[in-house]
Design an enzyme around this catalytic site. Structure first.
Site, PDB file in Angstrom:
ATOM      1  N   ASN A   9      37.663  40.415  37.756  1.00 21.29           N
ATOM      2  CA  ASN A   9      36.382  41.456  37.051  1.00 21.29           C
ATOM      3  C   ASN A   9      36.443  42.672  37.905  1.00 21.29           C
ATOM      4  OD1 ASN A   9      34.043  42.711  36.381  1.00 21.29           O
ATOM      5  ND2 ASN A   9      32.710  41.114  37.146  1.00 21.29           N
ATOM      6  N   TRP A  10      37.249  43.673  37.557  1.00 22.28           N
ATOM      7  CA  TRP A  10      37.283  44.955  38.303  1.00 22.28           C
ATOM      8  C   TRP A  10      35.754  45.552  38.347  1.00 22.28           C
ATOM      9  CZ3 TRP A  10      42.109  47.502  36.052  1.00 22.28           C
ATOM     10  CH2 TRP A  10      43.550  46.721  36.135  1.00 22.28           C
ATOM     11  N   LYS A  11      35.053  45.280  37.621  1.00 23.78           N
ATOM     12  CA  LYS A  11      33.527  45.958  37.694  1.00 23.78           C
ATOM     13  C   LYS A  11      33.814  47.579  37.404  1.00 23.78           C
ATOM     14  CE  LYS A  11      31.920  42.429  40.416  1.00 23.78           C
ATOM     15  NZ  LYS A  11      30.763  41.789  41.285  1.00 23.78           N
ATOM     16  N   HIS A  94      26.902  38.703  32.999  1.00 21.66           N
ATOM     17  CA  HIS A  94      27.125  38.917  34.342  1.00 21.66           C
ATOM     18  C   HIS A  94      25.765  39.394  35.164  1.00 21.66           C
ATOM     19  CE1 HIS A  94      28.532  40.587  38.242  1.00 21.66           C
ATOM     20  NE2 HIS A  94      29.547  39.753  38.102  1.00 21.66           N
ATOM     21  N   GLU A  96      25.095  41.506  37.352  1.00 19.39           N
ATOM     22  CA  GLU A  96      24.622  43.049  37.342  1.00 19.39           C
ATOM     23  C   GLU A  96      24.213  43.619  36.277  1.00 19.39           C
ATOM     24  OE1 GLU A  96      28.678  43.908  39.084  1.00 19.39           O
ATOM     25  OE2 GLU A  96      28.023  42.596  40.590  1.00 19.39           O
ATOM     26  N   GLU A 166      28.114  31.848  39.027  1.00 18.47           N
ATOM     27  CA  GLU A 166      27.906  32.902  40.198  1.00 18.47           C
ATOM     28  C   GLU A 166      26.667  32.799  40.664  1.00 18.47           C
ATOM     29  OE1 GLU A 166      31.540  35.818  39.216  1.00 18.47           O
ATOM     30  OE2 GLU A 166      29.693  36.545  38.275  1.00 18.47           O
ATOM     31  N   GLY A 172      29.914  39.704  45.999  1.00 16.08           N
ATOM     32  CA  GLY A 172      29.650  41.007  46.875  1.00 16.08           C
ATOM     33  C   GLY A 172      29.388  41.057  48.015  1.00 16.08           C
ATOM     34  N   SER A 212      32.228  36.197  46.167  1.00 15.56           N
ATOM     35  CA  SER A 212      32.944  36.038  47.227  1.00 15.56           C
ATOM     36  C   SER A 212      34.092  35.168  47.453  1.00 15.56           C
ATOM     37  CB  SER A 212      32.208  36.230  48.296  1.00 15.56           C
ATOM     38  OG  SER A 212      31.201  37.409  48.409  1.00 15.56           O
ATOM     39  N   GLY A 233      35.657  39.331  41.746  1.00 15.19           N
ATOM     40  CA  GLY A 233      35.226  40.613  41.786  1.00 15.19           C
ATOM     41  C   GLY A 233      36.452  41.490  42.633  1.00 15.19           C
ATOM     42  N   GLY A 234      35.601  41.438  44.078  1.00 17.18           N
ATOM     43  CA  GLY A 234      36.275  42.373  44.999  1.00 17.18           C
ATOM     44  C   GLY A 234      37.992  42.065  45.206  1.00 17.18           C
TER      45      GLY A 234
HETATM   46  P1  PGA Z   1      32.823  39.144  44.389  1.00 11.66           P
HETATM   47  O1  PGA Z   1      32.269  39.361  42.685  1.00 11.66           O
HETATM   48  O2  PGA Z   1      34.271  38.400  43.987  1.00 11.66           O
HETATM   49  O3  PGA Z   1      33.106  40.503  44.698  1.00 11.66           O
HETATM   50  O4  PGA Z   1      31.579  38.703  44.924  1.00 11.66           O
HETATM   51  C1  PGA Z   1      32.401  38.142  41.493  1.00 11.66           C
HETATM   52  C2  PGA Z   1      31.816  38.776  40.526  1.00 11.66           C
HETATM   53  O5  PGA Z   1      30.865  39.405  40.638  1.00 11.66           O
HETATM   54  O6  PGA Z   1      32.236  38.337  39.317  1.00 11.66           O
END
Ligand code: PGA
Length: 249
Positions: A9-11, A94, A96, A166, A172, A212, A233-234
């Site tokens: 997930n590049w966001k 998600h 966010e 999640e 993050g 994470s 994500g990251g």
């Molecule tokens: P993260 O994000 O790996 O940067 O914690 C995961 C996500 O939001 O899908």
């Protein structure tokens, strides 16, 4: 047989050129993965990345879609538009999107239905915030999220749903759920799916862990019987890290 999967997930990261460069690196590196591999990119990257990845085992996901079919909704991108790029998946729910864009259960329900109706597979995210975990309410929270947005689906529709647990406190933050916390929650989620759709469907449902998850902790998380992969994500923004996670699956 349930599908094992690692999804990125590049966001809101990478401009188009950077995104194409990362997808090119991944295409070179991922030839014969032992699990399904998906990358979620910003809308504007989808067509280019999907074209680039034709013939590659890597599939492409949008990170969102509109809750309306079409029409006068300035700035929105419909599920049909997403599908027309060649993307096959859509990440929905998600945390966010829920927290910053006020997507509630009813809106997400509409989005899921539209994504499925347009031939997309859905990676549906659920998870509790820190205060809810501290209050011991995590099970209640994920149950409500499932009941509010996806347990209305038929078993046939459900076959196109992948779940991603999640915990919001882990996203993050560098704080990962322990393998035991992840396993406990994934087993609980699977039991809810079993109640709704039966044991066989539950057994076939892919449940990813996100929050994470990185190249260092992935193997330990994936070793749990109910953790079928990760939503990353990251660490999905760096080809070597994402590759190491795929190889851990
Ligand atoms: P993260 O994000 O790996 O940067 O914690 C995961 C996500 O939001 O899908």
């Amino acid at each position: 047989m349930r599908t094992k999967m690692v999804a990125g997930n590049w966001k809101m990261n990478k401009n188009l050129q950077e995104g194409v460069a990362l997808a090119t690196e991944l295409k070179e590196a991922v030839k014969n993965p032992s699990c399904a591999v998906v990358i979620g990119t910003p809308f504007i990257h989808l067509a280019s990345v999907a074209e680039l990845l034709k013939g590659s085992p890597i599939k492409v996901a949008a990170e969102n879609c509109a809750d309306k079919e079409k029409g006068a909704y300035t700035g929105e991108v419909s599920a049909e538009m997403v599908r027309s790029t060649g993307a096959e998946y859509c990440i929905l729910g998600h945390s966010e999107r829920r927290a910053y864009y006020h997507e509630d259960a009813a809106i997400l329900k509409e989005k899921v239905l539209l994504a499925l109706a347009n031939g997309l597979k859905v990676i549906f995210c659920i998870g509790e915030v820190k205060e809810e975990r501290e209050a011991g309410k995590q099970n209640e929270v994920v149950k409500e999220q499932l009941e509010g947005s996806v347990f209305n689906l038929t078993a046939e529709q459900w076959a196109n749903i992948t779940l991603a647990y999640e915990p919001v406190w882990a996203i993050g933050t560098g704080l990962t759920a322990t393998p035991q916390q992840a396993q406990e929650m994934h087993a609980y989620i699977r039991s809810l799916v079993a109640k709704q759709y039966g044991e066989q469907v539950a057994d076939d449902t892919t449940i990813l862990y996100g929050g994470s998850c990185n190249e260092k902790n992935a193997a330990e998380l994936f070793a749990n019987p109910d953790v079928d992969g990760g939503l990353i994500g990251g660490a999905s923004l760096v080809a070597e890290k994402f590759m190491a996670i795929i190889n851990a699956r």
